[in-house]
Enzyme design. Structure first.
Site, PDB file in Angstrom:
ATOM      1  N   CYS A 110       0.816  -1.222   0.000  1.00 46.85           N
ATOM      2  CA  CYS A 110       0.000   0.000   0.000  1.00 46.85           C
ATOM      3  C   CYS A 110       0.847   1.269   0.000  1.00 46.85           C
ATOM      4  CB  CYS A 110      -0.986  -0.012   1.159  1.00 46.85           C
ATOM      5  SG  CYS A 110      -0.239  -0.010   2.802  1.00 46.85           S
TER       6      CYS A 110
ATOM      7  N   HIS B 159      -2.270   0.717   6.877  1.00 41.23           N
ATOM      8  CA  HIS B 159      -2.769   0.679   5.498  1.00 41.23           C
ATOM      9  C   HIS B 159      -3.080   2.103   5.047  1.00 41.23           C
ATOM     10  CE1 HIS B 159      -4.333  -1.070   1.860  1.00 41.23           C
ATOM     11  NE2 HIS B 159      -5.413  -0.305   1.964  1.00 41.23           N
TER      12      HIS B 159
ATOM     13  N   HIS C 142      -6.235   1.859  -3.965  1.00 45.87           N
ATOM     14  CA  HIS C 142      -5.226   1.307  -3.074  1.00 45.87           C
ATOM     15  C   HIS C 142      -4.869  -0.102  -3.521  1.00 45.87           C
ATOM     16  CE1 HIS C 142      -8.288  -0.935  -0.363  1.00 45.87           C
ATOM     17  NE2 HIS C 142      -8.902  -0.531  -1.466  1.00 45.87           N
TER      18      HIS C 142
END
Length: 166
Positions: A78, A126, A138
């Protein structure tokens, strides 16, 4: 009659000029300049956000790999994804999602704009890019780079914070 029409025209021009000069006194050059600078900045930010999102979308489906090397486009995690796509637009971000969550300025969830970084979990591990209309770009798990609905139960319940870096 001709004299009357000429007089009316001159009167109209004089009134128009007076109104224009009055408006210039009310709206100072500084106020006009500040408004145009603000508009130009907003336009520039929106263009940069669109560029970042367009770059990110080019990698839809690229596989997720935890700890993917910086600068690699064969796989992303990420934060390497956000670091890479923002970097392509001249925005330097740290490597980890935790570190990225400390750059820029805090944004309340109800004021998110395209290009804002959105963070999940506590502690944060994240990060994604807010696209607008409740969508995030993402990468995670088996879909790899993907678009998700921020307002879905799972992403919404794990939302932590957001930062504006543009």
């Amino acid at each position: 009659m001709r004299n009357s029409r000429l007089s009316k025209s001159l009167l109209g021009i004089t009134l128009s000029a007076s109104l224009l000069l009055s408006a210039n006194l009310v709206l100072s050059p500084q106020a006009v300049h500040a408004a145009s600078v603000t508009t130009a900045t907003a336009t520039s930010t929106a263009l940069k956000a669109n560029s970042i999102l367009a770059t990110g979308k080019q990698y839809m489906g690229v596989r997720y790999q935890f700890g993917a090397p910086k600068g690699s486009t064969r796989s992303f995690d990420c934060s390497s994804f956000t670091q890479y796509v923002y970097g392509k637009s001249g925005v330097n971000l740290p490597r980890s999602s935790q570190a990225q969550s400390h750059v820029g300025t805090y944004v309340p969830r109800n004021q998110l704009q395209p290009g804002d970084l959105v963070f999940f979990y506590s502690p944060i591990h994240h990060v994604g890019i807010y696209m607008g209309n409740g969508k995030i770009l993402h990468t995670y798990g088996s879909p790899g780079v993907t678009i998700s609905d921020l307002n879905s139960n799972w992403w919404s319940s794990h939302y932590s914070t957001a930062r504006r870096v543009l």
